[in-house]
Motif scaffolding. Structure first.
Motif, PDB file in Angstrom:
ATOM      1  N   ILE A   1      10.714  37.215  64.349  1.00 48.29           N
ATOM      2  CA  ILE A   1      11.304  38.555  64.474  1.00 48.29           C
ATOM      3  C   ILE A   1      12.559  38.576  65.347  1.00 48.29           C
ATOM      4  CG2 ILE A   1       9.087  39.709  64.100  1.00 48.29           C
ATOM      5  CD1 ILE A   1       8.972  40.224  67.138  1.00 48.29           C
ATOM      6  N   LEU A   2      12.809  37.482  66.094  1.00 51.34           N
ATOM      7  CA  LEU A   2      13.949  37.439  67.006  1.00 51.34           C
ATOM      8  C   LEU A   2      14.688  36.113  66.869  1.00 51.34           C
ATOM      9  CD1 LEU A   2      12.088  38.662  70.227  1.00 51.34           C
ATOM     10  CD2 LEU A   2      13.650  40.052  68.860  1.00 51.34           C
ATOM     11  N   ASN A   3      15.966  36.136  67.137  1.00 50.13           N
ATOM     12  CA  ASN A   3      16.744  34.899  67.217  1.00 50.13           C
ATOM     13  C   ASN A   3      16.602  34.359  68.636  1.00 50.13           C
ATOM     14  OD1 ASN A   3      18.540  32.799  67.207  1.00 50.13           O
ATOM     15  ND2 ASN A   3      20.351  34.046  66.771  1.00 50.13           N
ATOM     16  N   LEU A   4      15.647  33.453  68.833  1.00 51.11           N
ATOM     17  CA  LEU A   4      15.346  32.975  70.185  1.00 51.11           C
ATOM     18  C   LEU A   4      16.486  32.182  70.791  1.00 51.11           C
ATOM     19  CD1 LEU A   4      11.597  31.917  69.785  1.00 51.11           C
ATOM     20  CD2 LEU A   4      12.526  34.056  70.697  1.00 51.11           C
ATOM     21  N   ASP A   5      17.314  31.577  69.952  1.00 53.72           N
ATOM     22  CA  ASP A   5      18.425  30.790  70.484  1.00 53.72           C
ATOM     23  C   ASP A   5      19.397  31.653  71.287  1.00 53.72           C
ATOM     24  OD1 ASP A   5      17.460  28.434  69.448  1.00 53.72           O
ATOM     25  OD2 ASP A   5      18.611  28.585  67.590  1.00 53.72           O
ATOM     26  N   VAL A   6      19.462  32.935  70.954  1.00 53.99           N
ATOM     27  CA  VAL A   6      20.333  33.857  71.689  1.00 53.99           C
ATOM     28  C   VAL A   6      19.933  33.914  73.161  1.00 53.99           C
ATOM     29  CG1 VAL A   6      20.918  36.307  71.959  1.00 53.99           C
ATOM     30  CG2 VAL A   6      20.921  35.266  69.696  1.00 53.99           C
ATOM     31  N   PHE A   7      18.630  33.732  73.435  1.00 57.30           N
ATOM     32  CA  PHE A   7      18.129  33.837  74.800  1.00 57.30           C
ATOM     33  C   PHE A   7      18.157  32.492  75.533  1.00 57.30           C
ATOM     34  CE2 PHE A   7      16.061  37.090  72.225  1.00 57.30           C
ATOM     35  CZ  PHE A   7      16.463  38.229  72.904  1.00 57.30           C
ATOM     36  N   ILE A   8      18.571  31.439  74.838  1.00 56.45           N
ATOM     37  CA  ILE A   8      18.621  30.111  75.439  1.00 56.45           C
ATOM     38  C   ILE A   8      20.046  29.643  75.658  1.00 56.45           C
ATOM     39  CG2 ILE A   8      18.041  27.666  75.093  1.00 56.45           C
ATOM     40  CD1 ILE A   8      15.600  28.612  73.498  1.00 56.45           C
ATOM     41  N   GLU A   9      20.913  29.962  74.717  1.00 59.36           N
ATOM     42  CA  GLU A   9      22.281  29.459  74.764  1.00 59.36           C
ATOM     43  C   GLU A   9      23.088  30.146  75.862  1.00 59.36           C
ATOM     44  OE1 GLU A   9      23.453  30.467  70.849  1.00 59.36           O
ATOM     45  OE2 GLU A   9      22.479  28.731  69.906  1.00 59.36           O
ATOM     46  N   GLY A  10      24.223  29.520  76.188  1.00 60.75           N
ATOM     47  CA  GLY A  10      25.164  30.133  77.116  1.00 60.75           C
ATOM     48  C   GLY A  10      24.930  29.749  78.559  1.00 60.75           C
TER      49      GLY A  10
END
Length: 313
Positions: A31-40
Motif C-alpha cells: 500500500i506504500l512506497n517504502l523506498d520513499v521512507f528509506i532514501e535520501g
C-alpha cells in the motif's frame, strides 16, 4: 568487564517475530512506497532537528508528558510509567558530591533536570541541538545549544561522569564523538550509554529483515544502525574501556508492544494509512512505522537495546 543479559526470548518467539516482521513489511509495501521512507539524507544536523520538531507532539503524547523520550525498562514484564526512571536512576548511582556531569543530547531536558534535582551539590551540563525551553532550570545546570561532536567548551580531563540516552545512534561519525568523550573525561571517569545495536552485521540478515532495519533506522533519524561488534570496536579505538554491558532488549518489550498496538490502528487499515501518509510529514509517518516494527525487531533479536558502562583509565 562484565556482560549481563536478561532472559532471552525463546527460539519460537524469535522465529514468530521474524515471520511477523516479514509479513508487516510486505503488507506495508503493498500500500506504500517504502523506498520513499528509506532514501535520501538520513542524519544531517538539519534532518535531526526536523525529526524532533515534527515528532515533539508524538513524544509527549506517547512517551511522557514530563519530557522523557526514551524507552521504559520494565523489570516484571508489564508496562509502567515509572519504568522511565530506570536509565536516569542508574546514572544517578555514579554521581558524587562535587562531580561535573555532562549529558549528550538532553532533548526536552527531563533526565538532566531530574538528576540535577537529585544531586544539588554536583554541576550538570547539557549539550543538544535544541534549546532547553524550561523555566524551572536549577542553578547547578548549564546548557549549550550545539552539536555535541564538538565539546571544545570543556577542558581536557575535566568531567567525572557523562551519559547519552538513545541519541548517539543518530550520528555517523561516532569515533569523533567518543574521542571527545575520552578527551574531557577525567582518568577514572565514566560514560554511560543506552542505545540500539544490531545483534549482527547488517549484511548477515535476509533482504526483508534488511528492509525493516533500514525503515527503523530512517524512522529514528539515524544512519543504518550499527552492530554490537562495530560499536564495541569504536569504543576501544577511542581509548575507552568497557566495564559493563547489559542487554535490556527483553525489558523494553512491554513498551514496544504498547507502541506497536497504537501504530497498528493505522497501518492495518489501508483506507486510513494511505491518506494519512500522504498528508502527514514523512518523518512523522516514519515514526509510526518504527512503532509498528519495533517489537518484532527486538523480540526476534535483530535489533537490541543495550547499556554500556565505559571508563577512561
Amino acid at each position: 568487564m562484565s556482560t549481563t543479559t536478561t532472559r532471552e526470548a525463546t527460539t519460537a518467539d524469535k522465529e514468530r517475530s521474524v515471520t511477523n516482521m516479514h509479513a508487516k513489511v510486505n503488507a506495508m509495501a503493498a500500500i506504500l512506497n517504502l523506498d520513499v521512507f528509506i532514501e535520501g539524507e538520513k542524519n544531517s544536523l538539519q534532518q535531526i532537528r526536523s525529526y524532533y520538531r515534527i515528532n515533539e507532539w508524538a513524544y509527549k503524547h506517547y512517551h511522557s508528558q514530563d519530557g522523557f523520550m526514551h524507552f521504559r525498562i520494565s523489570q516484571n514484564g508489564r508496562f509502567s510509567d515509572k519504568d522511565v526512571y530506570h536509565q536516569p536512576d542508574s546514572i544517578s548511582k555514579l554521581v558524587k558530591k562535587g562531580d561535573k556531569v555532562v549529558e549528550l543530547g538532553f532533548g526536552q531536558g527531563a533526565n538532566l533536570l531530574y538528576l540535577a534535582g537529585q544531586h544539588p551539590d554536583a554541576q550538570f551540563f547539557g549539550v543538544d541541538l535544541s534549546e532547553l525551553r524550561r523555566k524551572d532550570i536549577p542553578a547547578n545546570v548549564t546548557t549549550f545549544q550545539r552539536d555535541y561532536s564538538d565539546l571544545s567548551q570543556f577542558e581536557d580531563n575535566s568531567i567525572d561522569v557523562m551519559y547519552a540516552i538513545e541519541t548517539i545512534v543518530h550520528n555517523t561519525d561516532k569515533d569523533r564523538i567518543y574521542r571527545e568523550v575520552f578527551r574531557i573525561l577525567k582518568p577514572g571517569g565514566m560514560m554511560v550509554i543506552y542505545d540500539y545495536a544490531l545483534s549482527a552485521a547488517y549484511s548477515s540478515f535476509d533482504p526483508v529483515t534488511q528492509k525493516a532495519i533500514a525503515l527503523i533506522s530512517k524512522g529514528c533519524a539515524s544512519p543504518l544502525i550499527e552492530s554490537l561488534d562495530e560499536l564495541n570496536s569504536c569504543y576501544a579505538r577511542c581509548g575507552l574501556t568497557l566495564d559493563e554491558r547489559i542487554d535490556y532488549s527483553e525489558n523494553t518489550l512491554p513498551d514496544l508492544k504498547r507502541l506497536e498496538r497504537k501504530a497498528a490502528k493505522v497501518l492495518t487499515r489501508p483506507w486510513l494509512a494511505k491518506p494519512m501518509f500522504w498528508l502527514l510529514p514523512k518523518q512523522f509517518v516514519s515514526n509510526i512505522i518504527v512503532g509498528y516494527l519495533g517489537h518484532d525487531s527486538c523480540e526476534s533479536g535483530t535489533i537490541t537495546y543495550q547499556k554500556w558502562l565505559l571508563r577512561k583509565l
